[in-house]
Design a protein around this motif. Sequence first.
Motif, PDB file in Angstrom:
ATOM      1  N   MET A  87      19.166  60.288  10.108  1.00  0.00           N
ATOM      2  CA  MET A  87      18.429  59.179  10.698  1.00  0.00           C
ATOM      3  C   MET A  87      18.860  57.906   9.975  1.00  0.00           C
ATOM      4  O   MET A  87      18.722  57.801   8.753  1.00  0.00           O
ATOM      5  N   THR A  88      19.390  56.960  10.718  1.00  0.00           N
ATOM      6  CA  THR A  88      19.904  55.734  10.115  1.00  0.00           C
ATOM      7  C   THR A  88      19.031  54.540  10.489  1.00  0.00           C
ATOM      8  O   THR A  88      18.349  54.536  11.515  1.00  0.00           O
ATOM      9  N   VAL A  89      19.065  53.527   9.631  1.00  0.00           N
ATOM     10  CA  VAL A  89      18.317  52.288   9.859  1.00  0.00           C
ATOM     11  C   VAL A  89      19.263  51.269  10.489  1.00  0.00           C
ATOM     12  O   VAL A  89      20.301  50.950   9.917  1.00  0.00           O
ATOM     13  N   ILE A  90      18.893  50.776  11.656  1.00  0.00           N
ATOM     14  CA  ILE A  90      19.674  49.767  12.354  1.00  0.00           C
ATOM     15  C   ILE A  90      19.013  48.407  12.153  1.00  0.00           C
ATOM     16  O   ILE A  90      17.792  48.279  12.271  1.00  0.00           O
ATOM     17  N   LYS A 123      12.734  42.967   9.296  1.00  0.00           N
ATOM     18  CA  LYS A 123      11.487  43.070  10.053  1.00  0.00           C
ATOM     19  C   LYS A 123      11.699  43.695  11.427  1.00  0.00           C
ATOM     20  O   LYS A 123      10.772  44.294  11.990  1.00  0.00           O
ATOM     21  N   ASN A 124      12.896  43.569  11.998  1.00  0.00           N
ATOM     22  CA  ASN A 124      13.170  44.089  13.341  1.00  0.00           C
ATOM     23  C   ASN A 124      13.991  45.375  13.303  1.00  0.00           C
ATOM     24  O   ASN A 124      14.651  45.726  14.284  1.00  0.00           O
ATOM     25  N   SER A 125      13.949  46.080  12.212  1.00  0.00           N
ATOM     26  CA  SER A 125      14.737  47.299  12.086  1.00  0.00           C
ATOM     27  C   SER A 125      14.207  48.393  13.017  1.00  0.00           C
ATOM     28  O   SER A 125      13.031  48.395  13.406  1.00  0.00           O
ATOM     29  N   TYR A 126      15.092  49.326  13.338  1.00  0.00           N
ATOM     30  CA  TYR A 126      14.671  50.507  14.091  1.00  0.00           C
ATOM     31  C   TYR A 126      15.520  51.685  13.646  1.00  0.00           C
ATOM     32  O   TYR A 126      16.538  51.515  12.958  1.00  0.00           O
ATOM     33  N   LEU A 127      15.088  52.882  14.022  1.00  0.00           N
ATOM     34  CA  LEU A 127      15.737  54.108  13.570  1.00  0.00           C
ATOM     35  C   LEU A 127      16.565  54.712  14.691  1.00  0.00           C
ATOM     36  O   LEU A 127      16.179  54.680  15.860  1.00  0.00           O
ATOM     37  N   GLN A 128      17.694  55.298  14.294  1.00  0.00           N
ATOM     38  CA  GLN A 128      18.597  55.889  15.281  1.00  0.00           C
ATOM     39  C   GLN A 128      19.355  57.027  14.622  1.00  0.00           C
ATOM     40  O   GLN A 128      19.751  56.941  13.456  1.00  0.00           O
ATOM     41  N   ASN A 174      11.772  61.956  16.169  1.00  0.00           N
ATOM     42  CA  ASN A 174      10.642  61.071  16.459  1.00  0.00           C
ATOM     43  C   ASN A 174      10.151  60.364  15.194  1.00  0.00           C
ATOM     44  O   ASN A 174       8.966  60.040  15.072  1.00  0.00           O
ATOM     45  N   ALA A 175      11.060  60.103  14.267  1.00  0.00           N
ATOM     46  CA  ALA A 175      10.692  59.449  13.010  1.00  0.00           C
ATOM     47  C   ALA A 175      10.049  58.083  13.247  1.00  0.00           C
ATOM     48  O   ALA A 175       9.127  57.683  12.530  1.00  0.00           O
ATOM     49  N   GLN A 176      10.516  57.368  14.258  1.00  0.00           N
ATOM     50  CA  GLN A 176       9.950  56.049  14.537  1.00  0.00           C
ATOM     51  C   GLN A 176       8.465  56.150  14.873  1.00  0.00           C
ATOM     52  O   GLN A 176       7.660  55.311  14.464  1.00  0.00           O
ATOM     53  N   GLN A 177       8.076  57.176  15.612  1.00  0.00           N
ATOM     54  CA  GLN A 177       6.669  57.375  15.962  1.00  0.00           C
ATOM     55  C   GLN A 177       5.829  57.600  14.704  1.00  0.00           C
ATOM     56  O   GLN A 177       4.736  57.060  14.566  1.00  0.00           O
ATOM     57  N   ALA A 178       6.359  58.404  13.792  1.00  0.00           N
ATOM     58  CA  ALA A 178       5.649  58.639  12.529  1.00  0.00           C
ATOM     59  C   ALA A 178       5.512  57.342  11.734  1.00  0.00           C
ATOM     60  O   ALA A 178       4.455  57.057  11.163  1.00  0.00           O
ATOM     61  N   HIS A 179       6.559  56.543  11.699  1.00  0.00           N
ATOM     62  CA  HIS A 179       6.509  55.269  10.988  1.00  0.00           C
ATOM     63  C   HIS A 179       5.466  54.339  11.596  1.00  0.00           C
ATOM     64  O   HIS A 179       4.756  53.634  10.870  1.00  0.00           O
ATOM     65  N   ASN A 180       5.365  54.332  12.918  1.00  0.00           N
ATOM     66  CA  ASN A 180       4.393  53.450  13.573  1.00  0.00           C
ATOM     67  C   ASN A 180       2.965  53.811  13.172  1.00  0.00           C
ATOM     68  O   ASN A 180       2.120  52.927  12.993  1.00  0.00           O
ATOM     69  N   ILE A 181       2.682  55.100  13.044  1.00  0.00           N
ATOM     70  CA  ILE A 181       1.347  55.534  12.623  1.00  0.00           C
ATOM     71  C   ILE A 181       1.065  55.041  11.209  1.00  0.00           C
ATOM     72  O   ILE A 181      -0.024  54.543  10.914  1.00  0.00           O
ATOM     73  N   MET A 182       2.058  55.148  10.322  1.00  0.00           N
ATOM     74  CA  MET A 182       1.866  54.701   8.949  1.00  0.00           C
ATOM     75  C   MET A 182       1.725  53.184   8.875  1.00  0.00           C
ATOM     76  O   MET A 182       0.904  52.661   8.105  1.00  0.00           O
ATOM     77  N   ILE A 183       2.496  52.462   9.669  1.00  0.00           N
ATOM     78  CA  ILE A 183       2.405  50.999   9.690  1.00  0.00           C
ATOM     79  C   ILE A 183       0.994  50.553  10.037  1.00  0.00           C
ATOM     80  O   ILE A 183       0.462  49.595   9.466  1.00  0.00           O
TER      81      ILE A 183
END
Length: 332
Positions: free
Chosen positions: A11-14, A18-23, A311-320
Amino acid sequence: MPEVPPQMQVMTVIQPGKNSYLQTGWQSVPQPAPDQLLLKVKAAGVNRADLMQRQGLYPPPAGESDILGLEVAGIVVQVGTEADEHWLGKTVFGIVAGGGYAEYALLHKGHAMTKPEHWSWAQAGAAAETFLTAYQLLFHLGGLTAGQRVLLHAGASGVGTSALQLATLAGAKVAVTVGRADKAEACLKLGAELAINYRCTDFAEQLTGHWPAGADLILDPVAGDYLQNNITVLADDGLIIIYALMGGRLIEQFDLAPMFKKRGKLICSTLRNRSNQYKAELTKGFVTAFGEQMMHDRFAPILNQSFHWNNAQQAHNIMINNNNIGKLVLEF
């Protein structure tokens, strides 16, 4: 042992910031150094440090993987030349300085802990970072003993729920601050004698009424405006340990006089940038102090939810949004 492929998905950070996303992407499978184990990753814990790294605020230590992920659980598929081959095929978990969000990850031989048979992979992936951090703060730095009073801010977080369990097992009295009624209820079920919803009441006022003598030890990931109130509820000769800066790094009009009056102590602590030897000694200390109770199911990581690693981004959103009680985990 199954053959290790040359490439692995990660899983990489793009666009870090502040506008980063995972891919998902591809990288070469890392080769273990002499003192390392190579794991086929089954689960990786999600930590607030991952969010900070995405923003470019918490880079990995020099020489470590830039892949997110500070804790992993998996099966040892290869060992370095200085690592005992008895680890091959073993199911383990432990802390890493980076690299957890990947199909394979490197783990220092001194940081490996045997996975309890009754734990799921998700539980094992959620355990190392929070329990070792809690152990470090409470006992290695905090010197906690039975009968002392501990205040845990962010009591329903991963570190909070881990520290609550360990402190209770050690015979300490625990109070927590949380931001929701369901989080307060969860902490009370884990053994807290007082759970304060900071959104509804002034935590310093309520804690002073409950513990007039104050808290002997305060574990604080918030900092910022919390520090002055921490001093208000601190016992004489008490200790405040700040281990994150969720509330900000700057404090306006901070008055040190009450701290002098109480002979209080203040420590700032991190774990990620510690030496491998320090982490190995910490891991050994934790296993010595709590390993038997861990194997006999006296405590376990509190899981909020597990996700397929894509679905790492979904997990991050919950933590955010601070919606989790306990840990968020990625499973492979």
